[in-house]
Design a protein around this motif. Structure first.
Motif, PDB file in Angstrom:
ATOM      1  N   GLU A  69      -4.905   4.826 -10.278  1.00 42.14           N
ATOM      2  CA  GLU A  69      -5.439   3.899 -11.575  1.00 42.14           C
ATOM      3  C   GLU A  69      -4.256   2.884 -11.527  1.00 42.14           C
ATOM      4  OE1 GLU A  69      -5.358   7.201 -11.466  1.00 42.14           O
ATOM      5  OE2 GLU A  69      -4.575   8.019 -13.481  1.00 42.14           O
ATOM      6  N   ASP A  70      -3.179   2.787 -10.953  1.00 44.77           N
ATOM      7  CA  ASP A  70      -2.364   1.942 -10.932  1.00 44.77           C
ATOM      8  C   ASP A  70      -2.716   0.704 -10.349  1.00 44.77           C
ATOM      9  OD1 ASP A  70       0.285   4.407 -10.967  1.00 44.77           O
ATOM     10  OD2 ASP A  70      -0.510   3.025 -12.785  1.00 44.77           O
ATOM     11  N   THR A  71      -3.388   0.882  -9.376  1.00 42.92           N
ATOM     12  CA  THR A  71      -3.858  -0.110  -8.198  1.00 42.92           C
ATOM     13  C   THR A  71      -4.328  -1.297  -8.984  1.00 42.92           C
ATOM     14  OG1 THR A  71      -4.753   1.426  -6.542  1.00 42.92           O
ATOM     15  CG2 THR A  71      -5.804  -0.774  -6.611  1.00 42.92           C
ATOM     16  N   ALA A  72      -3.629  -2.723  -8.692  1.00 45.59           N
ATOM     17  CA  ALA A  72      -4.010  -3.818  -9.494  1.00 45.59           C
ATOM     18  C   ALA A  72      -3.256  -4.939  -8.637  1.00 45.59           C
ATOM     19  CB  ALA A  72      -3.508  -3.816 -10.864  1.00 45.59           C
ATOM     20  N   VAL A  73      -3.415  -6.193  -9.080  1.00 44.41           N
ATOM     21  CA  VAL A  73      -2.643  -7.290  -8.757  1.00 44.41           C
ATOM     22  C   VAL A  73      -1.512  -7.119  -9.977  1.00 44.41           C
ATOM     23  CG1 VAL A  73      -2.327  -9.626  -8.514  1.00 44.41           C
ATOM     24  CG2 VAL A  73      -4.299  -8.370  -7.458  1.00 44.41           C
ATOM     25  N   TYR A  74      -0.480  -7.213  -9.552  1.00 42.55           N
ATOM     26  CA  TYR A  74       0.777  -7.385 -10.915  1.00 42.55           C
ATOM     27  C   TYR A  74       1.412  -8.929 -10.731  1.00 42.55           C
ATOM     28  CZ  TYR A  74       0.498  -2.270 -11.280  1.00 42.55           C
ATOM     29  OH  TYR A  74       0.010  -1.087 -11.616  1.00 42.55           O
ATOM     30  N   TYR A  75       1.260  -9.414 -12.046  1.00 44.85           N
ATOM     31  CA  TYR A  75       1.984 -10.736 -12.245  1.00 44.85           C
ATOM     32  C   TYR A  75       3.145 -10.435 -13.220  1.00 44.85           C
ATOM     33  CZ  TYR A  75      -2.867 -12.209 -11.034  1.00 44.85           C
ATOM     34  OH  TYR A  75      -4.088 -12.333 -10.242  1.00 44.85           O
ATOM     35  N   CYS A  76       4.008 -11.408 -12.822  1.00 47.95           N
ATOM     36  CA  CYS A  76       5.052 -11.632 -13.395  1.00 47.95           C
ATOM     37  C   CYS A  76       5.071 -12.872 -14.397  1.00 47.95           C
ATOM     38  CB  CYS A  76       6.388 -11.881 -12.584  1.00 47.95           C
ATOM     39  SG  CYS A  76       7.941 -12.230 -13.419  1.00 47.95           S
ATOM     40  N   ALA A  77       5.170 -12.619 -15.743  1.00 46.03           N
ATOM     41  CA  ALA A  77       5.203 -13.666 -16.752  1.00 46.03           C
ATOM     42  C   ALA A  77       6.624 -13.822 -17.330  1.00 46.03           C
ATOM     43  CB  ALA A  77       4.349 -13.567 -17.543  1.00 46.03           C
ATOM     44  N   ALA A  78       6.719 -15.119 -17.919  1.00 45.18           N
ATOM     45  CA  ALA A  78       7.804 -15.476 -18.848  1.00 45.18           C
ATOM     46  C   ALA A  78       7.637 -16.325 -20.060  1.00 45.18           C
ATOM     47  CB  ALA A  78       9.104 -16.151 -18.025  1.00 45.18           C
ATOM     48  N   ARG A  79       8.165 -16.077 -20.969  1.00 49.29           N
ATOM     49  CA  ARG A  79       7.816 -16.895 -22.235  1.00 49.29           C
ATOM     50  C   ARG A  79       9.011 -17.349 -22.812  1.00 49.29           C
ATOM     51  NH1 ARG A  79       7.850 -13.634 -27.463  1.00 49.29           N
ATOM     52  NH2 ARG A  79       6.146 -15.075 -27.932  1.00 49.29           N
ATOM     53  N   ARG A  80       8.965 -18.670 -23.406  1.00 58.50           N
ATOM     54  CA  ARG A  80      10.045 -19.544 -24.268  1.00 58.50           C
ATOM     55  C   ARG A  80      10.574 -18.628 -25.797  1.00 58.50           C
ATOM     56  NH1 ARG A  80       6.833 -23.562 -22.152  1.00 58.50           N
ATOM     57  NH2 ARG A  80       6.207 -24.055 -24.174  1.00 58.50           N
ATOM     58  N   LEU A  86       0.872  -1.323   0.009  1.00 56.25           N
ATOM     59  CA  LEU A  86       0.136  -0.153   0.007  1.00 56.25           C
ATOM     60  C   LEU A  86       0.825   1.440   0.200  1.00 56.25           C
ATOM     61  CD1 LEU A  86      -2.611   1.481   0.527  1.00 56.25           C
ATOM     62  CD2 LEU A  86      -2.445   1.208   2.897  1.00 56.25           C
ATOM     63  N   VAL A  87       0.752   2.163  -0.831  1.00 58.10           N
ATOM     64  CA  VAL A  87       1.455   3.366  -0.944  1.00 58.10           C
ATOM     65  C   VAL A  87       0.500   4.667  -1.435  1.00 58.10           C
ATOM     66  CG1 VAL A  87       1.894   2.850  -3.483  1.00 58.10           C
ATOM     67  CG2 VAL A  87       3.461   4.187  -1.921  1.00 58.10           C
ATOM     68  N   GLN A  88       0.826   5.707  -0.930  1.00 57.51           N
ATOM     69  CA  GLN A  88       0.073   6.895  -1.214  1.00 57.51           C
ATOM     70  C   GLN A  88       0.452   7.225  -2.796  1.00 57.51           C
ATOM     71  OE1 GLN A  88       1.028   9.946   1.551  1.00 57.51           O
ATOM     72  NE2 GLN A  88      -1.029   9.179   2.844  1.00 57.51           N
ATOM     73  N   ALA A  89      -0.620   7.929  -3.412  1.00 55.53           N
ATOM     74  CA  ALA A  89      -0.414   8.613  -4.733  1.00 55.53           C
ATOM     75  C   ALA A  89       0.925   9.432  -4.599  1.00 55.53           C
ATOM     76  CB  ALA A  89      -1.656   9.412  -5.082  1.00 55.53           C
ATOM     77  N   GLY A  90       1.827   9.420  -5.661  1.00 56.04           N
ATOM     78  CA  GLY A  90       2.895   9.977  -5.734  1.00 56.04           C
ATOM     79  C   GLY A  90       3.972   9.226  -5.274  1.00 56.04           C
TER      80      GLY A  90
END
Length: 124
Positions: A89-100, A11-15
């Motif tokens: 608006e950056d609030t979200a679940v962030y997922y890391c992904a990799a591709r071959r 959790l972080v404040q805007a800015g």
């Protein structure tokens, strides 16, 4: 198989700023590419940024370009997403992904491995 583990959300404040990390283990390869995706409640999982493992070429979504920076540490098999000037608006679940593949792509369907996700909440 490749395992991806994200960390650094919160959790972080805007800015404010956060740094997300994605540590890869297993059968990693220098010809892979990686990406970060964000998924807000009720919305699709969208590309935030992507990077090629070998050359470090990057892509950023328009909404984060100039505020987020993607980097990698090849010795640690870790990708970092530095998030600055955060907005609500950056609030979200962030997922890391990799591709071959070593080429960049913005489509979530073209990634082969996913982390469990880390929550980023920006309060206004």
């Amino acid at each position: 198989q490749v395992q991806l583990v994200e960390s650094g959300g919160g959790l972080v404040q805007a800015g404010g700023a956060l740094r997300l990390s994605c540590a890869a283990s297993g059968r990693t390869c220098s010809s892979y590419a990686g990406g970060w995706f964000g998924q807000a409640p009720g919305k699709e999982r969208d590309i935030v940024a992507a990077i090629t493992w070998s050359l470090g070429s990057t892509y950023y979504a328009d909404s984060v370009r100039g505020r987020f920076t993607l980097s990698r540490d090849t010795a640690k098999n870790t990708v970092y997403l530095e998030m600055n000037s955060l907005k609500s608006e950056d609030t979200a679940v962030y997922y890391c992904a990799a591709r071959r593949r070593m080429t960049l792509t913005t489509s979530s369907h073209e990634y082969d491995y996913w982390g469990q996700g880390t929550q980023v909440t920006v309060s206004s």
